[in-house]
Write an enzyme that holds these catalytic residues in place. Sequence first.
Site, PDB file in Angstrom:
ATOM      1  N   LYS A 126       0.827  -1.220   0.000  1.00  0.00           N
ATOM      2  CA  LYS A 126       0.000   0.000   0.000  1.00  0.00           C
ATOM      3  C   LYS A 126       0.853   1.258   0.000  1.00  0.00           C
ATOM      4  O   LYS A 126       0.464   2.269  -0.572  1.00  0.00           O
ATOM      5  CB  LYS A 126      -0.946   0.012   1.206  1.00  0.00           C
ATOM      6  CG  LYS A 126      -2.152  -0.889   1.039  1.00  0.00           C
ATOM      7  CD  LYS A 126      -3.262  -0.461   1.989  1.00  0.00           C
ATOM      8  CE  LYS A 126      -4.551  -1.223   1.715  1.00  0.00           C
ATOM      9  NZ  LYS A 126      -5.619  -0.839   2.637  1.00  0.00           N
ATOM     10  N   LYS A 209      -5.168  -9.796  -6.688  1.00  0.00           N
ATOM     11  CA  LYS A 209      -6.328  -9.983  -5.824  1.00  0.00           C
ATOM     12  C   LYS A 209      -7.501  -9.125  -6.293  1.00  0.00           C
ATOM     13  O   LYS A 209      -7.293  -7.983  -6.701  1.00  0.00           O
ATOM     14  CB  LYS A 209      -5.905  -9.570  -4.404  1.00  0.00           C
ATOM     15  CG  LYS A 209      -6.856  -9.949  -3.307  1.00  0.00           C
ATOM     16  CD  LYS A 209      -6.349  -9.454  -1.949  1.00  0.00           C
ATOM     17  CE  LYS A 209      -6.614  -7.980  -1.747  1.00  0.00           C
ATOM     18  NZ  LYS A 209      -6.445  -7.505  -0.373  1.00  0.00           N
ATOM     19  N   LYS A 212     -11.562  -3.794  -3.896  1.00  0.00           N
ATOM     20  CA  LYS A 212     -12.463  -2.646  -4.092  1.00  0.00           C
ATOM     21  C   LYS A 212     -11.702  -1.424  -4.569  1.00  0.00           C
ATOM     22  O   LYS A 212     -12.307  -0.467  -5.060  1.00  0.00           O
ATOM     23  CB  LYS A 212     -13.295  -2.353  -2.839  1.00  0.00           C
ATOM     24  CG  LYS A 212     -12.578  -2.409  -1.500  1.00  0.00           C
ATOM     25  CD  LYS A 212     -13.536  -2.069  -0.350  1.00  0.00           C
ATOM     26  CE  LYS A 212     -13.699  -3.135   0.698  1.00  0.00           C
ATOM     27  NZ  LYS A 212     -12.941  -3.021   1.917  1.00  0.00           N
TER      28      LYS A 212
HETATM   29  P1  AMP Z   1     -10.791  -5.423   3.272  1.00  0.00           P
HETATM   30  O1  AMP Z   1     -11.690  -5.170   2.130  1.00  0.00           O
HETATM   31  O2  AMP Z   1      -9.346  -5.312   2.915  1.00  0.00           O
HETATM   32  O3  AMP Z   1     -11.160  -4.703   4.522  1.00  0.00           O
HETATM   33  O4  AMP Z   1     -10.984  -6.972   3.602  1.00  0.00           O
HETATM   34  C1  AMP Z   1     -12.020  -7.448   4.439  1.00  0.00           C
HETATM   35  C2  AMP Z   1     -12.021  -8.955   4.477  1.00  0.00           C
HETATM   36  O5  AMP Z   1     -12.259  -9.490   3.172  1.00  0.00           O
HETATM   37  C3  AMP Z   1     -10.705  -9.566   4.954  1.00  0.00           C
HETATM   38  O6  AMP Z   1     -10.996 -10.711   5.724  1.00  0.00           O
HETATM   39  C4  AMP Z   1     -10.026  -9.947   3.681  1.00  0.00           C
HETATM   40  O7  AMP Z   1      -9.105 -10.992   3.843  1.00  0.00           O
HETATM   41  C5  AMP Z   1     -11.209 -10.380   2.823  1.00  0.00           C
HETATM   42  N1  AMP Z   1     -10.908 -10.195   1.401  1.00  0.00           N
HETATM   43  C6  AMP Z   1     -10.684  -9.014   0.759  1.00  0.00           C
HETATM   44  N2  AMP Z   1     -10.428  -9.218  -0.544  1.00  0.00           N
HETATM   45  C7  AMP Z   1     -10.484 -10.569  -0.733  1.00  0.00           C
HETATM   46  C8  AMP Z   1     -10.292 -11.406  -1.866  1.00  0.00           C
HETATM   47  N3  AMP Z   1     -10.026 -10.900  -3.076  1.00  0.00           N
HETATM   48  N4  AMP Z   1     -10.426 -12.745  -1.704  1.00  0.00           N
HETATM   49  C9  AMP Z   1     -10.715 -13.260  -0.479  1.00  0.00           C
HETATM   50  N5  AMP Z   1     -10.903 -12.522   0.630  1.00  0.00           N
HETATM   51  C10 AMP Z   1     -10.781 -11.193   0.513  1.00  0.00           C
END
Ligand code: AMP
Length: 350
Positions: A126, A209, A212
């Site tokens: 990041k 990955k 968002k």
């Molecule tokens: P975040 O959007 O970074 O706050 O992620 C929130 C949750 O979603 C965390 O548990 C991440 O590990 C999971 N997560 C985010 N992106 C992915 C992805 N592409 N595949 C699987 N899990 C994800």
Amino acid sequence: MDDRAQAKDTAGRFRTRVFSGIQPSGGLTLGNYLGALRRFVQKQDEGIETVYCLVDLHAITVWQDPARLRANTREAAAAFLAAGIDPGRSILFNQSQVSAHAELGWVFNCVARMGWLGRMTQFKEKAGKDREAASVGLFAYPSLMAADILAYHATHVPVGEDQKQHLELTRDIAIKFNHDFGVDFFPVVEPVIEGAATRVMSLRDGTRKMSKSDPSDMSRINLADDAEAIAQKIRKARTDPEPLPDSLAALDGRPEARNLVNIYAALADTTPEAVLAEFAGQGFGSFKPRLADLAVSVLAPIGVRMTEYLRDPAEIDRLLGAGADRAEAIARPILAQTFDILGMVRSRRG
Ligand code: AMP
Ligand code: TRP
């Protein structure tokens, strides 16, 4: 002492309590759903005590437009509700309404070592090349995450694969705190990283990955997408010209194909092997429409319910506030005990 706060059973062991969080930094994606949210619902439905947090303090480690942050927080709450989180059974709230997170986060900044945080790959990714320009918060982020979890004496944390390193750091912080102060106060948490979709990849590039924050909306399926958008994104997803093989090993070197198989397996609640057994020998011309139908059948109803919840933002805010009251009741006494252990004078009467 309130034994709920203590979270230990009579044998002195930590009682099972699930905690997890998602950043309200944009609309939630299929990756968030399969890697996290859907499993949050499963834990709740198993009857385990579950605490789920929209981590707005984490979101501001990078720039957030205030109006967007507020809207994204309500939208993420609507996504949780639409996916099946029941505020009667789970505690659902946004992080900044419970100040224990920030307070314990500070304590853990004083437990974690610079070297530990400097090794975090999410920070490196990041912050990019210009680390000098990254916020201090982005660097310290994992100690706030440890505080989120440990302020509830949570024992189990369902997350996607990308959070594994942060959970190891949470364990290291708990162990060092307990060791430094000669206590058995913070539990050493268990990561819960399971299922066929712990790492959902971008629909445009099977080596990245699904996120968002990806500039291309075609790279991801958003929980707010309607049926037509979901089907179109799957139709246009990058693939290769080969048919599907009959073994997982044969998907090596075909990241886009592997990703779509994993997504199918997770949505159908089965294994990638079972998906290959069904589709071996077929090309994407026949697999993609089946995947699109499946994805629409699972996701479109969630999108519809989200829209319904979002019609009443005041009700969402009320639910988050009520959740924060319940969260505070658990976290506040644990924070007070932490300050006692640290040797802080505690003399206020109120
Ligand atoms: P975040 O959007 O970074 O706050 O992620 C929130 C949750 O979603 C965390 O548990 C991440 O590990 C999971 N997560 C985010 N992106 C992915 C992805 N592409 N595949 C699987 N899990 C994800
Ligand atoms: N760091 C997590 C992410 O980026 C979000 C998060 C913050 C979290 N605090 C947490 C996840 C506590 C699990 C438990 O995805």
